[in-house]
Design a protein around this motif. Structure first.
Motif, PDB file in Angstrom:
ATOM      1  N   ILE A 194      -4.485   0.188  -9.463  1.00 26.38           N
ATOM      2  CA  ILE A 194      -3.780  -0.100  -8.467  1.00 26.38           C
ATOM      3  C   ILE A 194      -5.387   0.245  -7.485  1.00 26.38           C
ATOM      4  O   ILE A 194      -5.615   1.398  -7.877  1.00 26.38           O
ATOM      5  N   ASP A 195      -5.409  -0.857  -6.510  1.00 30.72           N
ATOM      6  CA  ASP A 195      -5.978  -0.834  -5.283  1.00 30.72           C
ATOM      7  C   ASP A 195      -5.460  -0.001  -4.293  1.00 30.72           C
ATOM      8  O   ASP A 195      -4.845  -0.645  -3.896  1.00 30.72           O
ATOM      9  N   LEU A 196      -6.066   1.129  -3.688  1.00 30.43           N
ATOM     10  CA  LEU A 196      -5.385   1.157  -3.552  1.00 30.43           C
ATOM     11  C   LEU A 196      -6.537   1.231  -1.795  1.00 30.43           C
ATOM     12  O   LEU A 196      -5.914   1.572  -0.194  1.00 30.43           O
ATOM     13  N   VAL A 253       0.877  11.631  -9.958  1.00 35.00           N
ATOM     14  CA  VAL A 253       0.877  11.180  -8.518  1.00 35.00           C
ATOM     15  C   VAL A 253       1.762  10.266  -8.706  1.00 35.00           C
ATOM     16  O   VAL A 253       2.540   9.989  -9.885  1.00 35.00           O
ATOM     17  N   GLU A 254       1.744   9.493  -7.959  1.00 36.11           N
ATOM     18  CA  GLU A 254       3.011   8.428  -7.842  1.00 36.11           C
ATOM     19  C   GLU A 254       2.384   7.351  -6.239  1.00 36.11           C
ATOM     20  O   GLU A 254       1.791   7.631  -5.284  1.00 36.11           O
ATOM     21  N   PHE A 255       3.181   6.075  -6.758  1.00 33.72           N
ATOM     22  CA  PHE A 255       2.921   5.302  -5.548  1.00 33.72           C
ATOM     23  C   PHE A 255       3.710   4.480  -5.217  1.00 33.72           C
ATOM     24  O   PHE A 255       4.952   4.160  -6.145  1.00 33.72           O
ATOM     25  N   PHE A 256       4.261   4.260  -4.190  1.00 32.86           N
ATOM     26  CA  PHE A 256       5.581   3.803  -3.736  1.00 32.86           C
ATOM     27  C   PHE A 256       4.575   2.556  -2.024  1.00 32.86           C
ATOM     28  O   PHE A 256       4.336   2.560  -1.929  1.00 32.86           O
ATOM     29  N   GLU A 257       6.372   2.068  -2.559  1.00 27.82           N
ATOM     30  CA  GLU A 257       6.178   0.413  -1.343  1.00 27.82           C
ATOM     31  C   GLU A 257       6.782   0.634  -0.947  1.00 27.82           C
ATOM     32  O   GLU A 257       8.434   0.639  -1.500  1.00 27.82           O
ATOM     33  N   SER A 308       9.855  -2.729  12.114  1.00 26.07           N
ATOM     34  CA  SER A 308      10.812  -3.122  11.527  1.00 26.07           C
ATOM     35  C   SER A 308      10.939  -2.069  10.407  1.00 26.07           C
ATOM     36  O   SER A 308       9.801  -2.267   9.672  1.00 26.07           O
ATOM     37  N   ASP A 309      11.981  -2.296   9.503  1.00 24.64           N
ATOM     38  CA  ASP A 309      12.026  -1.621   8.405  1.00 24.64           C
ATOM     39  C   ASP A 309      12.119  -2.288   7.198  1.00 24.64           C
ATOM     40  O   ASP A 309      11.281  -1.477   5.669  1.00 24.64           O
ATOM     41  N   THR A 310      11.502  -4.317   7.802  1.00 26.30           N
ATOM     42  CA  THR A 310      11.235  -4.713   6.486  1.00 26.30           C
ATOM     43  C   THR A 310       9.192  -5.170   5.981  1.00 26.30           C
ATOM     44  O   THR A 310       9.505  -5.449   5.252  1.00 26.30           O
ATOM     45  N   LYS A 311       8.642  -4.228   6.977  1.00 26.77           N
ATOM     46  CA  LYS A 311       7.531  -4.157   6.608  1.00 26.77           C
ATOM     47  C   LYS A 311       7.098  -3.150   5.166  1.00 26.77           C
ATOM     48  O   LYS A 311       7.826  -2.238   5.490  1.00 26.77           O
ATOM     49  N   ILE A 312       6.400  -3.745   4.543  1.00 26.80           N
ATOM     50  CA  ILE A 312       6.340  -3.104   3.737  1.00 26.80           C
ATOM     51  C   ILE A 312       4.712  -2.161   3.946  1.00 26.80           C
ATOM     52  O   ILE A 312       4.154  -2.407   4.032  1.00 26.80           O
ATOM     53  N   PHE A 313       4.971  -0.404   4.046  1.00 28.53           N
ATOM     54  CA  PHE A 313       4.281   0.476   3.906  1.00 28.53           C
ATOM     55  C   PHE A 313       3.939   1.272   2.100  1.00 28.53           C
ATOM     56  O   PHE A 313       4.703   0.972   1.340  1.00 28.53           O
ATOM     57  N   ARG A 314       2.622   0.959   2.303  1.00 28.23           N
ATOM     58  CA  ARG A 314       2.025   1.274   0.526  1.00 28.23           C
ATOM     59  C   ARG A 314       2.042   2.756   0.606  1.00 28.23           C
ATOM     60  O   ARG A 314       0.554   2.763   1.370  1.00 28.23           O
ATOM     61  N   SER A 355       9.835   3.140  -5.956  1.00 28.50           N
ATOM     62  CA  SER A 355       8.405   3.353  -6.756  1.00 28.50           C
ATOM     63  C   SER A 355       7.859   2.690  -7.827  1.00 28.50           C
ATOM     64  O   SER A 355       8.573   1.615  -8.392  1.00 28.50           O
ATOM     65  N   VAL A 356       6.449   1.904  -7.137  1.00 26.01           N
ATOM     66  CA  VAL A 356       5.555   0.914  -8.127  1.00 26.01           C
ATOM     67  C   VAL A 356       5.405   1.688  -9.454  1.00 26.01           C
ATOM     68  O   VAL A 356       5.232   1.337 -10.724  1.00 26.01           O
ATOM     69  N   LEU A 357       5.039   2.725  -9.715  1.00 26.10           N
ATOM     70  CA  LEU A 357       4.652   3.392 -10.991  1.00 26.10           C
ATOM     71  C   LEU A 357       4.170   5.156 -10.346  1.00 26.10           C
ATOM     72  O   LEU A 357       3.205   5.490  -9.400  1.00 26.10           O
TER      73      LEU A 357
END
Length: 370
Positions: free
Chosen positions: A68-70, A21-25, A2-8, A29-31
């Motif tokens: 940000i905790d990866l 660098v960039e962080f996505f959900e 499902s596309d509704t799952k949040i992938f980090r 784009s989160v940051l």
């Protein structure tokens, strides 16, 4: 899935004068973060690989400063460097790929070689899929573009393939067409400059942006006569010559800095030296755009410009004045590299695409009849 799952997804993108660098959900784009590295600092490192710890300090500090905790991240994507030349696509990063990039098996000595190494450091600490997308040595050359005037030596494909293709797709969509049905001249214009001919979805020719081929740039010397290199640079150490091709040539050689904002302020203030050198860089860019128009036999659907230097209106104006007769011109300042890396990771994570396995050998190894 499902596309509704949040992938980090976390992407790391070292360039000749920056680490981004960039962080996505998913698509969000989160940051994002970006630090400029002056060539005056980078030249103190004996090799690009030696910059790894220096650049990782910035990344880890950025993560900490921004809380940000990866841990448990789904994918970490590193910009692809000079492994053996391969077809485009998304690759699972393994030790063989990392080692080949560290050793510049693709013949390109460029800061992108740090991308998968930095991603591996993060992967070892936080987990997730470890991926690479469209490295700088994507090889789709037509055969005639490979030949040089020395038997057994062939031209290399060394471009900003990731950003070039992503921007080409964006332009095609903007005019209601498909990328693989168009002929385009696509140019990445920043610390490094690559000017490429795209024919129906294949990048059939380009300047070797990391090998001293093409326009001079903020960090690269550009094309020079071999006789001048032999007679005027004959006594320079090999590493210094390599650095002129990749880090300390071009504007950096003329001004002692690769900071385009600083140099452009001098241009705007009327400094005659700055104006001449800056305009010479634009002039050389337009010459190479013209050469790619010939590669495409004059059948050009668009000239697509991207990269950090497109924020300067005189760069766009100079190209429009010299090349506007060839085809319509579209400018996309900045890069789409992170979006392309994120989109590729999402396709893999969602099961829409299978990550490729690095073959460990070049796509092209010479002609049978030579």
């Amino acid at each position: 899935m499902s596309d509704t799952k949040i992938f980090r997804i976390f992407v790391v993108n070292p360039g000749s004068t920056s680490t981004k660098v960039e962080f996505f959900e998913n698509e969000k784009s989160v940051l994002e973060g970006n630090v400029f590295h002056d060539s005056a600092i980078l030249k103190d490192f004996p090799t690009i690989n030696d910059q790894l710890d220096y650049r990782m300090e910035y990344v880890m500090k950025w993560l900490k400063d921004n809380n940000i905790d990866l841990t448990g991240v789904d994918a970490i994507v590193g910009r692809g460097g000079a492994c053996y030349p391969i077809e485009g696509g998304t690759y699972e990063v393994d030790d063989r790929l990392i080692n080949d990039i560290r050793e510049a098996k693709g013949g390109v000595y460029h800061s992108s070689m740090l991308g998968v190494q930095m991603a591996k450091r993060l992967h070892d600490e936080f987990g997730g899929r470890l991926l690479m997308v469209d490295p700088i040595v994507v090889d789709e050359y037509q055969d005639v573009a490979r030949i040089t005037g020395v038997k057994g030596i062939y031209r290399h494909s060394a471009t900003h393939a990731l950003n070039l293709r992503a921007t080409a797709h964006k332009y095609a969509k903007s005019v209601g067409r498909k990328y693989n049905e168009m002929n385009l001249i696509v140019c990445h214009i920043d610390g490094g400059i690559t000017i490429t001919a795209h024919k129906h979805g294949k990048m059939i020719d380009a300047n070797d942006g990391s090998g001293g081929d093409g326009p001079m740039t903020p960090t690269r010397m550009g094309t020079m006569a071999i006789t001048d290199v032999i007679t005027k640079l004959y006594d320079r150490p090999k590493e210094e010559l390599r650095s002129l091709c990749m880090a300390t040539g071009g504007l950096s050689s003329w001004f002692g800095t690769s900071n385009s904002d600083t140099i452009h302020e001098m241009v705007e203030a009327g400094d005659p030296k700055a104006q001449l050198i800056w305009n010479a860089m634009i002039y050389q860019i337009t010459k190479w755009i013209g050469s790619m128009a010939c590669v495409l036999h004059g059948e050009v659907d668009g000239i697509v410009l991207t990269g950090g230097l497109m924020r300067f209106q005189d760069v766009l104006g100079g190209i429009e004045e010299a090349c506007g007769w060839i085809a319509p011109i579209a400018s996309y300042p900045g890069e789409l590299e992170h979006e392309a890396m994120r989109a590729a990771a999402l396709r893999v994570l969602r099961g829409d695409e299978q990550a490729k396995t690095y073959p460990g050998k070049p796509r092209f190894e010479g002609f049978d009849f030579l």
